[in-house]
Design an enzyme around this catalytic site. Structure first.
Site, PDB file in Angstrom:
ATOM      1  N   GLU A  68     -13.030  -3.821 -17.034  1.00  0.00           N
ATOM      2  CA  GLU A  68     -12.133  -3.897 -17.986  1.00  0.00           C
ATOM      3  C   GLU A  68     -13.019  -5.438 -17.573  1.00  0.00           C
ATOM      4  OE1 GLU A  68      -8.088  -2.765 -18.370  1.00  0.00           O
ATOM      5  OE2 GLU A  68      -7.464  -4.024 -19.675  1.00  0.00           O
ATOM      6  N   ARG A 117      -8.849   4.272  -3.620  1.00  0.00           N
ATOM      7  CA  ARG A 117      -8.986   2.856  -3.887  1.00  0.00           C
ATOM      8  C   ARG A 117      -8.951   2.221  -2.623  1.00  0.00           C
ATOM      9  NH1 ARG A 117      -6.783  -0.427  -8.025  1.00  0.00           N
ATOM     10  NH2 ARG A 117      -6.839   1.191  -9.235  1.00  0.00           N
ATOM     11  N   LYS A 165      -5.855  -7.366 -10.470  1.00  0.00           N
ATOM     12  CA  LYS A 165      -6.107  -8.771 -11.240  1.00  0.00           C
ATOM     13  C   LYS A 165      -4.826  -9.681 -11.511  1.00  0.00           C
ATOM     14  CE  LYS A 165      -9.472  -6.105 -12.732  1.00  0.00           C
ATOM     15  NZ  LYS A 165     -10.108  -5.226 -14.032  1.00  0.00           N
TER      16      LYS A 165
HETATM   17  P1  ATP Z   1      -7.469  -3.949 -10.803  1.00  0.00           P
HETATM   18  O1  ATP Z   1      -5.707  -3.168 -10.393  1.00  0.00           O
HETATM   19  O2  ATP Z   1      -7.279  -4.950  -9.293  1.00  0.00           O
HETATM   20  O3  ATP Z   1      -7.363  -5.010 -11.903  1.00  0.00           O
HETATM   21  P2  ATP Z   1      -8.339  -2.458 -12.315  1.00  0.00           P
HETATM   22  O4  ATP Z   1      -8.657  -0.836 -11.562  1.00  0.00           O
HETATM   23  O5  ATP Z   1      -7.998  -1.993 -13.920  1.00  0.00           O
HETATM   24  O6  ATP Z   1      -8.126  -3.194 -10.939  1.00  0.00           O
HETATM   25  P3  ATP Z   1     -11.086  -2.098 -13.839  1.00  0.00           P
HETATM   26  O7  ATP Z   1     -11.460  -3.191 -14.120  1.00  0.00           O
HETATM   27  O8  ATP Z   1     -10.082  -1.030 -14.757  1.00  0.00           O
HETATM   28  O9  ATP Z   1     -10.663  -2.886 -13.113  1.00  0.00           O
HETATM   29  O10 ATP Z   1     -11.606  -1.174 -12.667  1.00  0.00           O
HETATM   30  C1  ATP Z   1     -13.302  -0.517 -12.868  1.00  0.00           C
HETATM   31  C2  ATP Z   1     -13.413   0.468 -11.839  1.00  0.00           C
HETATM   32  O11 ATP Z   1     -13.566  -0.358 -10.383  1.00  0.00           O
HETATM   33  C3  ATP Z   1     -12.439   1.250 -12.103  1.00  0.00           C
HETATM   34  O12 ATP Z   1     -13.425   3.072 -11.688  1.00  0.00           O
HETATM   35  C4  ATP Z   1     -11.450   1.478 -10.960  1.00  0.00           C
HETATM   36  O13 ATP Z   1     -11.556   2.582 -10.203  1.00  0.00           O
HETATM   37  C5  ATP Z   1     -12.264   1.005  -9.660  1.00  0.00           C
HETATM   38  N1  ATP Z   1     -11.705   0.211  -9.151  1.00  0.00           N
HETATM   39  C6  ATP Z   1     -10.961  -1.200  -9.032  1.00  0.00           C
HETATM   40  N2  ATP Z   1     -10.088  -1.408  -8.107  1.00  0.00           N
HETATM   41  C7  ATP Z   1     -10.576  -0.939  -7.327  1.00  0.00           C
HETATM   42  C8  ATP Z   1     -10.417  -0.524  -5.406  1.00  0.00           C
HETATM   43  N3  ATP Z   1      -9.194  -1.289  -5.302  1.00  0.00           N
HETATM   44  N4  ATP Z   1     -10.849   1.003  -4.371  1.00  0.00           N
HETATM   45  C9  ATP Z   1     -11.815   1.431  -5.931  1.00  0.00           C
HETATM   46  N5  ATP Z   1     -11.914   1.591  -5.928  1.00  0.00           N
HETATM   47  C10 ATP Z   1     -11.585   0.102  -7.704  1.00  0.00           C
HETATM   48 MG    MG Z   2      -7.661  -1.281 -15.523  1.00  0.00          MG
END
Ligand code: ATP
Ligand code: MG
Length: 543
Positions: A30, A255, A265
Site C-alpha cells: 500500500e 509475519r 507504518k
Molecule cells: P504495516 O502494518 O507495517 O503498515 P502492511 O501490511 O499494512 O504493513 P502493506 O503495504 O499492506 O503493509 O504490505 C505489503 C505486503 O507486505 C503485504 O503482503 C503484507 O502482508 C506484507 N508485510 C507487511 N508487513 C510484513 C511483515 N512484518 N512480515 C511479513 N510480511 C509483511
Molecule cells: Mg496494509
C-alpha cells in the site's frame, strides 16, 4: 523441485496435479509509507517463488484508499525493491481495476448477492454480532435488484455523502466467520485519488478489491500474512461469485516480528513526523532506506529472510540474528582499515622519514588484495588504547609500557605531555627498530596490538554509532513512545587512513578492532560514517 516450506509444498502439488502450469505471484504494497524489513520478508517470499520456479511476480500497488496514499511512496518503494535485487514483471495499480471492480459489484447486485445499505458504520458494527452470537440482518437487506442498481449508480454519481450509504455483500449474518456477515464491499469517499484523481467517489474495500486484482492478473498463489486467514472464505466467495474462471489461491504465512523493532507504518510515520528520528532513512529506522543508509548490505537482508524461513505460526526473531547475518556478509566482503576515535597524538622520538607497509585488505575475502599504508614519526592512536593509570592487565599503551602497532613496529611510551587541564597532549615514544612486523628480531613479548594512523597522512572521520530505538518491553507499558531510547545515537570523531578519503555510499569497511562502518557523505573535510554493526555480539550486549 524440493520444497523448502509449506508454501512450496502447495506449489509443488499444484504443478504436479496440473492445476497450474506456471507460478504467478505478486507483491502488493500500500503506497502509504516506506517499506520496512517486514516487507523484505514478503518480497523475498514472493520474488523467491518467481525465481525458484521460473514464474512471474508483479508489483501491484494496493491503492484503493484515496486518503492515505502518496506518489512519494511509490517511487521510494520501487527504489527499495530494486536495491534488494528483485525485478518485477508487470507494474500495476489496483486503481487501474476500478472499472472492473465496479462491474463486478454490479454483477453481484444483479445476482442478488449485494445490496445498498443505509446503516451507519457504527450501526453496522453493532449489528454484526460477536464471535459467539450471530449478527442481525440489515433492514435494507431485501431491497430489490432494481432499487439496489439505482442506488449504487447514484452513489457513483456523487449523490450521497461519505458514509451515507455502502454496498454490502449479501452472504450470511449468522456465519461463524464474522467476515462473512454481509461485509461492506464499496463505500463513498469524496477524495481525490493520486492516480484516478476525481473520477470516482466510490471505492472498493480491500477484501473485495484484492481477490479481483489477483484473479484479473492470473495470480496463482496470493501469499499474504496470517491476519488474513479468516478473510480467505470471503476472498474465495468474491472470486467465485464474480465469475472468474482462473481461481487464485490465498496462502497465509506468519509475519516477521523482530525484538525491539516496531514495523507498523503508523508508528514509523509518527517517529518521522515528531522528529524523533531524522527521516524515513534515519539509520536507526527498520525501513529498507534506513537500513541502506546504515550500510546493511541487501545480500545480508535476503540471507536473513532466507535463514529464518517461512512459518505458519507467529513468532519473534531476535534482532541480534539480523546483525549476525550482516556481520557474516561483511566479514567476507568489507575491507579492513585503520581508524582511531578520540585520538591521542604519539610522536616517535627515534624515527625519521616515512615508510610504507603493504597491508592485506581482507583475509577472508574470496580475492585477496592489499594496499599501502604510510608510517611516519607522528601518529594517532585510539583514545581507549592509552591509559596513564591503567587497570591491572591493561595490555595497551601506558607509561613505560610497550605495545605493537598493527602491521608496523613495537613502540615504548617514554614520556607524556599534558595540557593545562590535565588531559594528554602528546605521548612521546620510541620505536623498537628491529621489531618490524614479519621480521621481528627484538625478542620482546608484547601482548597488545593496536591500530594507528599516520598523522601526516590521514583523513578526519565523523562517525555515528547506534543503539536500538526501542528499549526492551516492560510489563504494563503499552505505548511505544514510553519505550523510546533517548540515547540511541552517538557521534564520535577521529581519523582514518588516507584510503577513506574517497569513500562514498555504499562503501563499507571494517574499522579494525572497532566495528563495521558505511560511508555516508562528507561534512566539511570529514568523511561521515555510520556504524553498521559491531564486530562481535558482545558489543551489542554491553552497550
Ligand atoms: P504495516 O502494518 O507495517 O503498515 P502492511 O501490511 O499494512 O504493513 P502493506 O503495504 O499492506 O503493509 O504490505 C505489503 C505486503 O507486505 C503485504 O503482503 C503484507 O502482508 C506484507 N508485510 C507487511 N508487513 C510484513 C511483515 N512484518 N512480515 C511479513 N510480511 C509483511
Ligand atoms: Mg496494509
Amino acid at each position: 523441485m524440493e520444497a523448502k516450506n509449506f508454501i512450496e509444498e502447495i506449489i509443488n502439488r499444484d504443478l504436479e496435479s496440473g492445476k497450474i502450469s506456471q507460478v504467478k505471484t505478486r507483491f502488493p504494497p500500500e503506497p502509504n509509507g516506506y517499506l520496512h524489513i517486514g516487507h523484505a520478508k514478503a518480497l523475498c517470499v514472493n520474488f523467491g517463488l518467481k525465481e525458484k520456479y521460473g514464474g512471474t511476480c508483479n508489483l501491484r500497488y494496493d491503492d484503493t484508499n484515496p486518503v492515505k496514499e502518496d506518489e512519494e511512496y511509490v517511487n521510494a518503494i520501487e527504489e527499495d525493491i530494486k536495491w534488494l535485487g528483485f525485478k518485477w514483471d508487470e507494474k500495476l495499480f489496483a486503481s487501474d481495476y476500478f472499472d472492473k471492480m465496479f462491474e463486478c459489484a454490479v454483477l453481484l447486485i444483479k445476482k442478488g448477492l449485494a445490496y445498498v445499505c443505509d446503516l451507519t458504520a457504527e450501526q453496522i458494527r453493532e449489528t454484526r454480532g460477536t464471535l459467539t452470537s450471530p449478527g442481525t440482518e440489515s433492514p435494507y437487506r431485501n431491497r430489490s435488484v432494481e432499487e439496489n442498481l439505482d442506488l449504487f449508480m447514484r452513489m457513483k454519481a456523487g449523490e450521497f455523502a461519505d458514509g451515507e450509504k455502502v454496498l454490502r455483500a449479501k452472504i450470511d449474518m449468522a456465519s461463524s466467520n464474522v467476515n462473512m456477515r454481509d461485509p461492506v464491499i464499496y463505500r463513498v469517499v469524496h477524495a481525490t485519488h493520486h492516480n484516478t484523481k476525481d473520477k470516482w467517489c466510490v471505492y472498493p474495500m480491500y477484501d473485495f478489491a484484492h481477490p479481483i486484482e489477483d484473479a484479473v492478473e492470473g495470480i496463482t498463489h496470493s501469499v499474504c500474512t496470517l491476519e488474513f486467514e479468516d478473510h480467505r472464505p470471503l476472498y474465495d466467495w468474491v472470486v467465485e461469485n464474480c465469475g472468474f474462471e482462473k481461481k487464485p489461491q490465498q496462502i497465509e504465512f506468519a509475519r516477521l516480528n523482530i525484538t525491539n523493532t516496531i514495523m507498523s507504518k503508523r508508528f514509523l510515520k509518527r517517529l518521522v513526523d515528531e522528529k524523533t528520528v531524522d527521516g524515513w532513512d534515519d539509520p536507526r529506522m527498520p525501513t529498507l532506506c534506513g537500513m541502506r543508509r546504515r550500510g546493511y548490505p541487501p545480500e545480508a537482508i535476503r540471507d536473513f529472510c532466507e535463514r529464518i524461513g517461512v512459518a505458519k505460526a507467529n513468532s519473534e526473531v531476535e534482532s541480534s540474528y539480523l546483525d549476525a547475518c550482516v556481520r557474516d556478509f561483511l566479514n567476507k566482503t568489507a575491507d579492513r582499515v585503520m581508524a582511531v576515535f578520540n585520538p591521542v597524538r604519539v610522536v616517535l622520538t627515534n624515527y625519521d622519514g616515512e615508510e610504507f607497509f603493504e597491508v592485506e585488505n581482507n583475509p577472508n575475502a574470496e580475492q585477496i588484495s592489499s594496499r599501502r599504508v604510510s608510517f611516519s614519526n607522528e601518529l594517532f592512536i585510539d583514545g581507549s588504547d592509552f591509559e596513564v593509570n591503567p587497570p591491572p592487565k591493561y595490555h595497551r599503551l601506558k607509561p613505560d609500557g610497550y605495545v605493537r602497532l598493527k602491521g608496523a613496529y613495537i613502540i615504548r611510551c617514554d614520556r607524556v605531555e599534558y595540557n593545562s587541564d590535565g588531559t594528554v597532549n602528546t605521548v612521546f615514544a620510541s620505536v623498537v627498530l628491529n621489531s618490524k612486523s614479519g621480521k621481528d628480531e627484538s625478542g620482546l613479548k608484547v601482548k597488545g596490538v593496536i591500530q594507528w594512523v599516520n598523522a601526516r597522512d590521514c583523513v578526519p572521520v565523523k562517525t555515528f554509532r547506534f543503539k536500538s530505538l526501542l528499549l526492551p518491553a516492560k510489563d504494563g507499558v503499552t505505548d511505544f513512545t514510553e519505550r523510546l531510547n533517548r540515547d540511541s545515537k552517538t557521534e564520535i570523531n577521529g581519523f582514518g587512513e588516507r584510503r577513506l578519503e574517497d569513500a562514498k555510499r555504499p562503501d563499507r569497511f571494517q574499522f579494525m578492532r572497532i566495528g563495521y562502518f558505511a560511508a555516508d557523505g562528507k561534512d566539511g573535510e570529514a568523511v561521515v560514517f555510520n556504524e553498521i554493526v559491531g564486530l562481535k555480539d558482545s558489543f551489542n550486549a554491553k552497550s
